[in-house]
Write a protein that holds these residues in place. Structure first.
Motif, PDB file in Angstrom:
ATOM      1  N   ARG A 154       0.845  -1.194   0.000  1.00 54.73           N
ATOM      2  CA  ARG A 154       0.000   0.000   0.000  1.00 54.73           C
ATOM      3  C   ARG A 154       0.884   1.248   0.000  1.00 54.73           C
ATOM      4  O   ARG A 154       1.856   1.340   0.753  1.00 54.73           O
ATOM      5  N   VAL A 155       0.557   2.197  -0.878  1.00 51.39           N
ATOM      6  CA  VAL A 155       1.271   3.467  -0.943  1.00 51.39           C
ATOM      7  C   VAL A 155       0.262   4.603  -1.110  1.00 51.39           C
ATOM      8  O   VAL A 155      -0.840   4.409  -1.617  1.00 51.39           O
ATOM      9  N   ASP A 156       0.644   5.770  -0.640  1.00 52.92           N
ATOM     10  CA  ASP A 156      -0.125   6.981  -0.918  1.00 52.92           C
ATOM     11  C   ASP A 156       0.561   7.663  -2.079  1.00 52.92           C
ATOM     12  O   ASP A 156       1.779   7.852  -2.072  1.00 52.92           O
ATOM     13  N   LEU A 157      -0.219   8.031  -3.083  1.00 49.06           N
ATOM     14  CA  LEU A 157       0.358   8.549  -4.312  1.00 49.06           C
ATOM     15  C   LEU A 157      -0.509   9.690  -4.822  1.00 49.06           C
ATOM     16  O   LEU A 157      -1.727   9.542  -4.939  1.00 49.06           O
ATOM     17  N   LEU A 158       0.090  10.813  -5.107  1.00 45.11           N
ATOM     18  CA  LEU A 158      -0.644  11.931  -5.682  1.00 45.11           C
ATOM     19  C   LEU A 158      -0.543  11.857  -7.206  1.00 45.11           C
ATOM     20  O   LEU A 158       0.551  11.820  -7.755  1.00 45.11           O
ATOM     21  N   GLN A 161      -7.357   1.322  -9.955  1.00 42.55           N
ATOM     22  CA  GLN A 161      -6.042   1.130  -9.351  1.00 42.55           C
ATOM     23  C   GLN A 161      -5.343  -0.099  -9.932  1.00 42.55           C
ATOM     24  O   GLN A 161      -4.124  -0.104 -10.098  1.00 42.55           O
TER      25      GLN A 161
END
Length: 89
Positions: free
Chosen positions: A37-41, A60
């Motif tokens: 899991r990653v946070d990505l803008l 996704q």
């Protein structure tokens, strides 16, 4: 020499089971299987594009597939470039 001219009779095909046991490496470092899991803008244009293309699959998943395809294509491109540098025409 063309690909079809190469004799591969003494080279067995890699099986699905062998691939499941393979150790994945990037830059020589082992990489775990599975997902992280990653946070990505991302730009809204990118998100909306993949949402429109995804349908039931989930955008996704499509973004992940697109990135994986890019990595494989880029890796092949870099490998060919290295070979061409070593073995020029």
């Amino acid at each position: 020499m063309e690909d079809e001219d190469i004799d591969l009779s003494d080279i067995p095909e890699v099986t699905e089971e062998q691939m499941k046991q393979a150790l994945l490496r990037v830059g020589g470092k082992p990489v775990e299987r599975g997902q992280q899991r990653v946070d990505l803008l991302l730009d809204p244009l990118i998100v909306e594009y993949f949402k429109a293309k995804a349908g039931e699959q989930g955008y996704q998943v499509l973004i992940n597939q697109a990135l994986a395809e890019y990595i494989l294509t880029e890796t092949v491109h870099l490998s060919v470039a290295k070979v061409n540098k070593i073995l020029p025409d």
